[in-house]
Design an enzyme around this catalytic site. Structure first.
Site, PDB file in Angstrom:
ATOM      1  N   LYS A  66       1.131  -1.132   0.001  1.00 32.58           N
ATOM      2  CA  LYS A  66      -0.152   0.023   0.160  1.00 32.58           C
ATOM      3  C   LYS A  66       0.914   1.165  -0.025  1.00 32.58           C
ATOM      4  CE  LYS A  66      -3.951  -1.971   2.234  1.00 32.58           C
ATOM      5  NZ  LYS A  66      -4.895  -2.166   3.418  1.00 32.58           N
ATOM      6  N   LYS A  79       3.860  15.765  -6.615  1.00 30.00           N
ATOM      7  CA  LYS A  79       3.261  14.562  -5.972  1.00 30.00           C
ATOM      8  C   LYS A  79       4.271  13.758  -5.129  1.00 30.00           C
ATOM      9  CE  LYS A  79      -0.040  11.774  -7.614  1.00 30.00           C
ATOM     10  NZ  LYS A  79      -0.347  10.960  -8.717  1.00 30.00           N
TER      11      LYS A  79
END
Length: 149
Positions: A66, A79
């Site tokens: 994840k 980002k």
């Protein structure tokens, strides 16, 4: 041990066009579509692609991990993504962050910069980040080819 690797590529597309790909959740879909041998599947667990979004990423032959978008700055075109479960954290890394920056050259070209920051107690594991940098190099090249068409 703290470490950092960086790579950049010039793209013959405006910074806005590049950010429209990299700054959205569509970037994950792009990578799966264009480079399934690098990223097999991406599932959005939480969020819509902005800061705080959590994605589960499946790589061929590896357990899923994840990652969380910790920062998505549309104004600066930056980002930042951190692995929060599995992946590098399972093999001895304490911290693993990927940062994309889109830097405007002029209205028809830009630079896409990738930086990987990490921390590990096991120096023997550092070579694993080099393989990841090579995979990201392929992603940068594929996105440049796509955006330049």
């Amino acid at each position: 041990m703290l470490g950092k690797f960086s790579e950049q590529i010039q793209i013959n597309a405006s910074a806005t066009e590049v950010w429209n790909l990299y700054g959205t959740i569509e970037f994950a879909n792009f990578v799966v579509e264009k480079l399934p041998h690098i990223v097999e599947k991406v599932e959005v667990i939480e969020g819509n692609g902005g800061a705080g979004s959590v994605l589960q990423v499946s790589l061929p032959g590896n357990a899923p991990y994840k990652e969380k978008y910790t920062s998505v700055d549309d104004e600066k075109r930056v980002k930042e993504i951190e692995i929060v479960e599995g992946g590098y954290l399972d093999i001895g890394f304490n911290f693993y962050r990927i940062k994309f920056e889109v830097i405007e050259n002029d209205d028809k070209s830009s630079i896409l910069k990738l930086t990987i920051d990490f921390e590990t107690k096991d120096v023997e594991k550092v070579h694993l980040t080099i393989g990841n940098l090579q995979a990201f190099g392929a992603i940068l090249k594929a996105s440049a080819d796509y955006l330049e068409k």
